[in-house]
Design an enzyme around this catalytic site. Sequence first.
Site, mmCIF file in Angstrom:
data_model
loop_
_atom_site.group_PDB
_atom_site.id
_atom_site.type_symbol
_atom_site.label_atom_id
_atom_site.label_comp_id
_atom_site.label_asym_id
_atom_site.label_seq_id
_atom_site.Cartn_x
_atom_site.Cartn_y
_atom_site.Cartn_z
ATOM 1 C CG ASP A 13 -64.100 -35.332 1.289
ATOM 2 O OD1 ASP A 13 -63.530 -34.977 0.244
ATOM 3 O OD2 ASP A 13 -65.338 -35.302 1.444
ATOM 4 C CE LYS A 16 -59.003 -39.063 -1.960
ATOM 5 N NZ LYS A 16 -60.011 -38.749 -0.946
ATOM 6 N N GLY A 40 -62.282 -33.199 -4.507
ATOM 7 C CA GLY A 40 -61.805 -31.897 -4.045
ATOM 8 C C GLY A 40 -60.642 -32.177 -3.113
ATOM 9 C CG HIS A 41 -57.762 -34.390 -3.987
ATOM 10 N ND1 HIS A 41 -57.050 -35.312 -4.703
ATOM 11 C CD2 HIS A 41 -58.950 -34.989 -3.699
ATOM 12 C CE1 HIS A 41 -57.769 -36.413 -4.840
ATOM 13 N NE2 HIS A 41 -58.931 -36.237 -4.245
ATOM 14 C CD GLN A 224 -64.018 -39.747 -6.690
ATOM 15 O OE1 GLN A 224 -63.432 -40.379 -7.550
ATOM 16 N NE2 GLN A 224 -64.063 -38.427 -6.711
HETATM 17 P P1 GDP Z 1 -59.134 -35.278 0.109
HETATM 18 O O1 GDP Z 1 -60.308 -35.197 -0.793
HETATM 19 O O2 GDP Z 1 -58.903 -36.672 0.604
HETATM 20 O O3 GDP Z 1 -57.883 -34.703 -0.502
HETATM 21 O O4 GDP Z 1 -59.470 -34.401 1.385
HETATM 22 P P2 GDP Z 1 -60.161 -32.929 1.404
HETATM 23 O O5 GDP Z 1 -59.168 -31.927 0.981
HETATM 24 O O6 GDP Z 1 -61.458 -32.963 0.683
HETATM 25 O O7 GDP Z 1 -60.536 -32.807 2.924
HETATM 26 C C1 GDP Z 1 -59.577 -32.892 3.931
HETATM 27 C C2 GDP Z 1 -59.603 -31.574 4.716
HETATM 28 O O8 GDP Z 1 -58.853 -31.749 5.900
HETATM 29 C C3 GDP Z 1 -58.920 -30.425 3.977
HETATM 30 O O9 GDP Z 1 -59.513 -29.212 4.338
HETATM 31 C C4 GDP Z 1 -57.487 -30.494 4.479
HETATM 32 O O10 GDP Z 1 -56.820 -29.222 4.425
HETATM 33 C C5 GDP Z 1 -57.714 -30.884 5.910
HETATM 34 N N1 GDP Z 1 -56.659 -31.677 6.528
HETATM 35 C C6 GDP Z 1 -55.904 -32.686 6.006
HETATM 36 N N2 GDP Z 1 -55.107 -33.218 6.962
HETATM 37 C C7 GDP Z 1 -55.359 -32.538 8.094
HETATM 38 C C8 GDP Z 1 -54.894 -32.636 9.447
HETATM 39 O O11 GDP Z 1 -54.062 -33.466 9.803
HETATM 40 N N3 GDP Z 1 -55.420 -31.755 10.352
HETATM 41 C C9 GDP Z 1 -56.358 -30.830 10.004
HETATM 42 N N4 GDP Z 1 -56.832 -30.021 10.953
HETATM 43 N N5 GDP Z 1 -56.824 -30.714 8.761
HETATM 44 C C10 GDP Z 1 -56.347 -31.570 7.830
HETATM 45 P P1 IMO Z 2 -62.466 -36.762 -2.854
HETATM 46 O O1 IMO Z 2 -61.507 -37.158 -3.958
HETATM 47 C C1 IMO Z 2 -66.222 -37.421 -0.764
HETATM 48 C C2 IMO Z 2 -69.554 -39.008 -3.138
HETATM 49 C C3 IMO Z 2 -70.739 -38.077 -3.295
HETATM 50 C C4 IMO Z 2 -71.867 -39.101 -3.363
HETATM 51 C C5 IMO Z 2 -71.250 -40.237 -4.172
HETATM 52 C C6 IMO Z 2 -71.562 -40.208 -5.663
HETATM 53 O O2 IMO Z 2 -62.464 -35.307 -2.553
HETATM 54 O O3 IMO Z 2 -62.294 -37.625 -1.644
HETATM 55 P P2 IMO Z 2 -70.734 -38.675 -7.680
HETATM 56 O O4 IMO Z 2 -70.835 -37.204 -7.909
HETATM 57 O O5 IMO Z 2 -69.331 -39.199 -7.686
HETATM 58 O O6 IMO Z 2 -71.618 -39.456 -8.596
HETATM 59 O O7 IMO Z 2 -71.317 -38.896 -6.194
HETATM 60 O O8 IMO Z 2 -69.842 -40.107 -4.002
HETATM 61 N N1 IMO Z 2 -68.254 -38.449 -3.557
HETATM 62 C C7 IMO Z 2 -67.332 -38.009 -2.698
HETATM 63 N N2 IMO Z 2 -67.345 -37.885 -1.351
HETATM 64 N N3 IMO Z 2 -65.110 -37.113 -1.449
HETATM 65 C C8 IMO Z 2 -65.049 -37.252 -2.800
HETATM 66 O O9 IMO Z 2 -63.909 -37.059 -3.501
HETATM 67 C C9 IMO Z 2 -66.209 -37.678 -3.484
HETATM 68 N N4 IMO Z 2 -66.510 -37.902 -4.788
HETATM 69 C C10 IMO Z 2 -67.749 -38.387 -4.811
HETATM 70 O O10 IMO Z 2 -70.866 -37.234 -2.186
HETATM 71 O O11 IMO Z 2 -72.160 -39.597 -2.083
HETATM 72 MG MG MG Z 3 -62.110 -34.131 -0.942
#
Ligand code: GDP
Ligand code: IMO
Ligand code: MG
Length: 430
Positions: A13, A16, A40-41, A224
């Site tokens: 999270d 990415k 979840g991206h 991840q």
């Molecule tokens: P990922 O799994 O690495 O793709 O990240 P996620 O999408 O799960 O979580 C990142 C969250 O931060 C999302 O809601 C993005 O829209 C948000 N986000 C990413 N970059 C920024 C930033 O520079 N500022 C803010 N406020 N939100 C951001």
């Molecule tokens: P993105 O791509 C954050 C974490 C879960 C748990 C551990 C194992 O959005 O960054 P699993 O279901 O993979 O067996 O869970 O890994 N986890 C993540 N945490 N972002 C993710 O993906 C994750 N994918 C798995 O919360 O701790």
């Molecule tokens: Mg994510």
Amino acid sequence: MPATILIGAQWGDEGKGRVADSLAAESALVGRYAGGDNAGHTVVVGEHVHKLHLIPSGILHPHVLCVLGNGLVVNPLTLLREMDELAATGVDISPDRLALSTRAHIITPAHIALDRAAEAARGKDAIGTTLRGIGPAYMDKTGRSGLRAGQMMDVEGFVEALQQHIEAANARLIQLGAEPLDPATASQDYVDAAERLRPYLKDTSSLVNDALTAGQRVLCEGAQGSLLDIDHGDYPFVTSSSPTAGGALIGLGFGPTYVDRVIGVAKAFATRVGGGPFPTELDGPLASRLRGTGANFWDEFGTTTGRPRRCGWIDSVLLRYTAQVSGFTELVLTKLDILSGFDTIDIAVAYELDGQRIDSPPATVRELERVVPIYETMPGWSEDVSGVRRPEDLPQALLNYVDRIADLAGVPITMLSVGPEREQLVRFRG
Ligand code: GDP
Ligand code: IMO
Ligand code: MG
């Protein structure tokens, strides 16, 4: 042209998806190489907030071919749901734009039930998985009893194999105290899914290699984070795949000689969802302030599960380590806008373990749980930076913070994200 690997430098999270979206603009092919719909991206395009779980962020750029590589475990039902959601917003998801490796493994309803049952059986030692069946699907893969996507070419044969797999999994479910599944009912939706996904099944390693030998740029979109890696993360509080650089080569099927950029993505602070050690974790008002209330989509609540994320200060000991494991050539920092208004900001620069200062993570998770971070405190900044696009318009205190992180991590920082939207990026010293 060569390949770029994009990797989460913390526990997932990191943002990415938004960085991959930016790099996809200059790529011909974007491939996911590890994990499944545990990811979840979030990618914001205009008024659409896309939450992608399986499909690479490149899908939002019409010129990009998207690949779900052999390293993935794929739930056909969630893949189709995601394809339908994208199609509803006008995105072309035809087989010309999206390919699923015949060698990817299939997540079945039995894997999801087993994930749930195993987590329940772990009790207070639960990993906090996303309950998407990821671990059990990879267990079947390495146990050489998994189902591969290519089997969906022959729908009848696939459904028969699926039903046998569910029968076999029932014994494990009963052992864990869970209800067994009815193979016929549980496999029903997979018949249609196999029919629909058949045109997408390809030898994706050939697609990737064709692009590379034609001189096109390939982006490997990590899921991840490095600290969730099955080998290099905080085992057992990890996922069951390899989000680090080596995983990209295995999970898409190409050689290391093509790679010229390995980009780590780190949040300007740190978050973790699920169990496991988190040396710089905060609680109370500071954590709440980093997390947000949930009113904004970018607040720290899981994109896949909605769980509140644990929040803390950035940890340069772990960043140095993840930079080393994957050989980052550069680092991108996200969510710098969230740090506006803090009087001071802490950076963990080392740990104390049993009275000794250490500069790298200890060998075991039990020790990592006991370390006490040694912090360096830096002055914060009060300016709202979400509208800034040029490095020279950033507050000096922010630049000092970023420079210190680059120094401590030993990797140049080339991009800063100051908001979730496409244009909220500052290209930096790159
Ligand atoms: P990922 O799994 O690495 O793709 O990240 P996620 O999408 O799960 O979580 C990142 C969250 O931060 C999302 O809601 C993005 O829209 C948000 N986000 C990413 N970059 C920024 C930033 O520079 N500022 C803010 N406020 N939100 C951001
Ligand atoms: P993105 O791509 C954050 C974490 C879960 C748990 C551990 C194992 O959005 O960054 P699993 O279901 O993979 O067996 O869970 O890994 N986890 C993540 N945490 N972002 C993710 O993906 C994750 N994918 C798995 O919360 O701790
Ligand atoms: Mg994510």
